[in-house]
Design an enzyme around this catalytic site. Structure first.
Site, mmCIF file in Angstrom:
data_model
loop_
_atom_site.group_PDB
_atom_site.id
_atom_site.type_symbol
_atom_site.label_atom_id
_atom_site.label_comp_id
_atom_site.label_asym_id
_atom_site.label_seq_id
_atom_site.Cartn_x
_atom_site.Cartn_y
_atom_site.Cartn_z
ATOM 1 N N HIS A 68 84.527 52.236 44.697
ATOM 2 C CA HIS A 68 85.898 52.659 44.365
ATOM 3 C C HIS A 68 86.335 52.038 43.028
ATOM 4 O O HIS A 68 86.814 52.737 42.135
ATOM 5 C CB HIS A 68 86.822 52.208 45.509
ATOM 6 C CG HIS A 68 88.284 52.453 45.279
ATOM 7 N ND1 HIS A 68 88.983 53.416 45.949
ATOM 8 C CD2 HIS A 68 89.179 51.846 44.457
ATOM 9 C CE1 HIS A 68 90.245 53.401 45.547
ATOM 10 N NE2 HIS A 68 90.393 52.448 44.646
ATOM 11 N N GLU A 69 86.116 50.726 42.893
ATOM 12 C CA GLU A 69 86.537 50.043 41.666
ATOM 13 C C GLU A 69 85.735 50.526 40.460
ATOM 14 O O GLU A 69 86.261 50.605 39.354
ATOM 15 C CB GLU A 69 86.411 48.532 41.816
ATOM 16 C CG GLU A 69 87.311 47.929 42.900
ATOM 17 C CD GLU A 69 88.779 48.294 42.737
ATOM 18 O OE1 GLU A 69 89.243 48.464 41.592
ATOM 19 O OE2 GLU A 69 89.466 48.426 43.771
ATOM 20 N N HIS A 72 87.288 53.553 38.992
ATOM 21 C CA HIS A 72 88.352 53.196 38.043
ATOM 22 C C HIS A 72 87.767 52.727 36.717
ATOM 23 O O HIS A 72 88.195 53.149 35.648
ATOM 24 C CB HIS A 72 89.198 52.043 38.599
ATOM 25 C CG HIS A 72 90.088 52.410 39.741
ATOM 26 N ND1 HIS A 72 90.998 53.440 39.668
ATOM 27 C CD2 HIS A 72 90.240 51.871 40.971
ATOM 28 C CE1 HIS A 72 91.655 53.513 40.820
ATOM 29 N NE2 HIS A 72 91.209 52.573 41.629
HETATM 30 ZN ZN LIG Z 1 91.960 51.905 43.463
#
Ligand SMILES: [Zn+2]
Length: 382
Positions: A68-69, A72
């Site tokens: 998830h990170e 980003h």
């Molecule tokens: Zn996030």
């Protein structure tokens, strides 16, 4: 904020760190799954197997959070914001950025990139959980069901419109797009984030008082949101105040430089006399090449002070040399400046003109706030 994180890996050029809290959380998840979840799901499972599945599930969960990170981080990099580090800590992960997105559209794609990774992860585990036949091993079905549920939870939590969570960033990007004013958008998003944080704290405290100790999680997350939302707002104010203010406007003059040929023993006198925490270092032609900080002196053993020259240990990070016309907002985003606390302001030829310190910037910030207050609410006495 949690304790210092320890670097464990570098993936796609981005350092990955874990906070000591992360180990506690892995332990807690392993324990709660090993003692509660797996024995209930898998009939006749041994204690050792149950805890092993618990640990594997906790690690798999953190792999999902890491993915998830990275979602980003990779988008941030594509829109020109540098990613310093990805940290795994108490409540999951955080991608530490150097600087801010420049356009609302960049912020929007950055904010959605994490959920865009978590959504397919949750969907794949969800489909697997539904598709597995009842004859499949119970342990496998339990592992998959947990990952589907926990990823769905992560997705839902991150989409709460509480800045600086992903949902809050989306809200800020949309407000920013509408008004064109990132300062006002941040203030509104931050107030929304703090409001939701307080609601979660109240909910957590009330459910705990009613005998549901799990409510403490909500209170903890609420506190995190309140603190993080305030911090983001302060950071934004600082950047807004100093955008368009150049280094020459805030520097202290003259730049007192330490010649490179001095030994550290001799350089100590500068620190004693002027009581600055760092000094610019020049080369033999008088151009600034870096800084010497009191930390570096303290780290050098006494026996070496008379034998080590300033030029040998000077911190030559280019971020410590600031052109006189450079924006202070840009300087504030440099980790080297945060580390040393001072930078040398130079002219086009690299000649030292002055020194700009965090203290100079803090003073200017306080003065700017004073000015803002007197302009807005308070009547000025005549
Ligand atoms: Zn996030």
């Amino acid at each position: 904020m949690p304790g210092r994180s320890v670097r464990i890996a570098r993936i796609a050029g981005i350092p990955v760190g874990v906070s000591p809290w992360w180990l506690i959380i892995v332990g807690l998840i392993t324990w709660s799954l090993g003692a509660g979840y797996y024995p209930g799901e898998v009939h006749g499972i041994t204690t050792a197997a149950s805890y092993a599945l618990g640990l594997a599930s906790a690690l798999l969960l953190f792999a999902s959070i890491l993915a998830h990170e990275f979602g980003h981080a990779l988008v941030a990099r594509r829109v020109g914001v540098e990613v310093e580090e990805i940290d795994l800590w108490l409540l999951g992960g955080v991608a530490r950025m150097r600087g801010q997105p420049k356009k609302p559209g960049d912020e929007l794609s950055f904010a959605l990139a994490g959920p865009a990774v978590t959504t397919p992860i949750a969907a794949i585990f969800g489909v697997l959980a539904l598709a597995l036949p009842a004859s499949a091993p119970a342990a496998l079905r339990a592992v998959i069901r947990y990952q589907a549920e926990i990823n769905l939870l992560i997705l839902g939590f991150n989409l709460i419109p509480a800045f600086p969570l992903d949902g809050g960033r989306v809200a800020r990007a949309l407000l920013w797009q509408r008004s064109g004013d990132i300062g006002a958008a941040t203030a509104t998003a931050s107030r929304l984030g703090q409001g939701i944080g307080y609601v979660l704290i109240a909910f957590g405290v009330i459910s705990t008082l009613n005998g549901a100790p799990g409510g403490l999680w909500f209170a903890l997350i609420g506190m995190f949101l309140v603190v993080a939302a305030k911090a983001e707002q302060v950071q934004e104010q600082v950047l807004t105040t100093f955008t368009g203010v150049c280094a020459a406007e805030l520097m202290s003059q003259p730049a007192i430089c330490i010649p490179p040929a001095l030994t550290l023993d001799e350089a100590q006198e500068y620190f004693a006399r002027y009581r600055f925490t760092a000094f610019p270092i020049t080369d033999t032609t008088g151009r600034a090449v870096g800084m010497l900080s009191i930390d570096q002196l303290e780290r050098t053993p006494d026996s070496k002070l008379a034998r080590t020259f300033v030029a040998e240990i000077a911190d030559r990070d280019p971020a410590l040399l600031v052109h006189e016309n450079e924006d202070i907002a840009h300087l504030l985003e440099q980790p080297a400046f945060a580390r040393v606390g001072r930078a040398v302001v130079v002219d086009g030829e690299g000649g030292p003109l002055g020194v700009v310190s965090l203290t100079d910037i803090q003073r200017a910030l306080r003065a700017a706030r004073l000015h803002d207050d007197s302009n807005s609410a308070r009547p000025v006495p005549r």
